[in-house]
Design an enzyme around this catalytic site. Structure first.
Site, mmCIF file in Angstrom:
data_model
loop_
_atom_site.group_PDB
_atom_site.id
_atom_site.type_symbol
_atom_site.label_atom_id
_atom_site.label_comp_id
_atom_site.label_asym_id
_atom_site.label_seq_id
_atom_site.Cartn_x
_atom_site.Cartn_y
_atom_site.Cartn_z
ATOM 1 C CB CYS A 115 -15.116 -21.533 39.153
ATOM 2 S SG CYS A 115 -15.275 -20.993 40.837
ATOM 3 C CG HIS A 256 -12.943 -18.496 37.180
ATOM 4 N ND1 HIS A 256 -14.067 -17.803 37.552
ATOM 5 C CD2 HIS A 256 -12.503 -19.133 38.305
ATOM 6 C CE1 HIS A 256 -14.301 -18.014 38.834
ATOM 7 N NE2 HIS A 256 -13.368 -18.806 39.316
ATOM 8 C CG ASN A 286 -14.327 -16.581 42.222
ATOM 9 O OD1 ASN A 286 -15.214 -16.848 41.401
ATOM 10 N ND2 ASN A 286 -13.494 -17.489 42.692
#
Ligand code: ACO
Length: 347
Positions: A115, A256, A286
């Protein structure tokens, strides 16, 4: 000392049309819409479907960013893809994207740091531009996490979605890259990892692969949660300090999008007004390396992020890894992605 300035000159994003709602997940595992919303802030995720691959999402996002920057792919000197779910373990997905953009022959490589990938990739692109190695770099964050999500594990399957975002980083008289902070700590890679498919547990490990569900994300959720809050706060502070700025100078943070509670805790600890934080987690879940550029593109399209704004992008992820970067927003627009028929790789 840097030889040149760098600026972000175009942004784009793309998400596949297929949607997986909390109600859909209620039919797959023992969960509820209320639990997912309260614990994560997520309501829907976009999912690519069995025939699609990550470059199918990367391509329209890249085309949108290029058109927003007023460029064609031929103007780009280098392509960097941040992804944990490339079309193949090798070759790099950036090679496939370059071919599909019609510019085979340009340097192209992937950055694999889960990520945190987009922050690492944009920082790398800015370094290449500021040092004079390249004038224009196309950076794409793209993922199909649905391909490595275990839809029998309620602890992870509610979290992940698919999507892509892209930016063009190019030489600029004004240096808009103000500072960044990257880091990683591989003490325990198993906190958040994909056990199978690498050299430690190859695909052809007899019998074990399916039985032990090695092809899916494994995660110690609470450990990741605590790490995420502390590290995102520390990364933002360090990147701002390198830029000679404080949180009072920040116009927008684009974090994020892993969990709304993580984002809320970060914003609170930093003492930022909540409306300075870009959040779109309800719609996408996500999407790993794609989450920041998707949120960025939406904030630019909405007119929230504008010329002159100080924008901080911050991520954490598998590694464990982290990164934050501070940009002055030059005047980059967002491009509309062409509607794509999501098909198999190399279609
Ligand atoms: N629905 C209902 N109940 C659930 C679900 C679910 N989907 N998932 C877990 N639970 C249950 C657990 O079994 C547990 O039950 P128990 O108390 O009877 O044992 C209870 O809910 C609480 O579980 P926790 O794990 O403590 O729940 P938590 O509040 O920590 O939320 C979550 C779990 C959402 C996973 C959270 O820990 C989190 O977001 N962690 C960070 C995840 C993350 O950011 N990952 C990054 C991935 S990025 C990358 O690199 C791919």
């Amino acid at each position: 000392m840097t030889a040149y300035g760098a600026a972000i000159s175009g942004v784009g994003s793309y998400a596949p049309p297929g949607v997986l709602t909390n109600e859909d997940l209620e039919k797959l595992v023992d969960t509820t819409d209320a639990w997912i919303v309260q614990r994560t802030g997520m309501k829907r995720r976009h999912i690519i479907g069995p025939d699609g691959a990550t470059s199918d999402l990367a391509l329209p996002a890249a085309q949108a960013a290029l058109s927003a920057a007023g460029k064609t792919a031929a103007d780009i000197d280098c392509i960097i893809c941040a992804t944990a779910t490339p079309d193949y373990l090798f070759p790099a997905m950036a090679c496939i994207v370059g071919f599909r953009l019609g510019v085979a022959g340009k340097p192209a490589f992937d950055i694999s740091i889960a990520c945190s990938g987009f922050v690492y990739a944009v920082t790398t692109a800015a370094s290449l531009v500021r040092s004079g190695v390249y004038r224009s770099v196309l950076v794409i964050g793209a993922e199909t996490l649905s391909k490595i999500t275990d839809y029998t594990d309620r602890g992870t399957c509610v979290l992940f979605g698919d999507g892509a975002g892209a930016v063009v980083v190019e030489r600029s008289e004004e240096d808009c890259f103000l500072g960044s902070e990257l880091g990683a700590d591989g003490t325990d890679p198993t906190v958040l990892y994909l056990p199978g498919g690498g050299s430690r547990m190859p695909f052809n490990t007899n019998g074990k692969f399916a039985a032990e569900r090695l092809g899916y994300i494994h995660m110690q959720g609470q450990s990741v949660f605590k790490f995420a809050v502390n590290q995102m706060v520390a990364s933002v502070r360090t990147a701002l300090s390198k830029a000679g700025l404080t949180t009072a100078d920040v116009d927008f943070v684009v974090p994020h999008q892993a969990n709304l509670r993580i984002i809320d805790a970060m914003v609170k600890t930093l003492g930022l007004p909540p409306d300075k934080c870009i959040i779109n987690i309800a719609e996408y879940g996500n999407t790993s390396a794609a989450s920041i550029p998707i949120a960025l593109a939406e904030a630019v399209a909405a007119g929230s992020i504008r010329k002159g704004h100080i924008v901080v992008m911050v991520a954490f992820g598998g590694g464990l890894s982290w990164g934050a970067m501070v940009w002055r927003w030059k005047d980059a627009k967002v491009g509309a992605p062409a509607r794509q028929t999501v098909a198999g790789a190399l279609a």
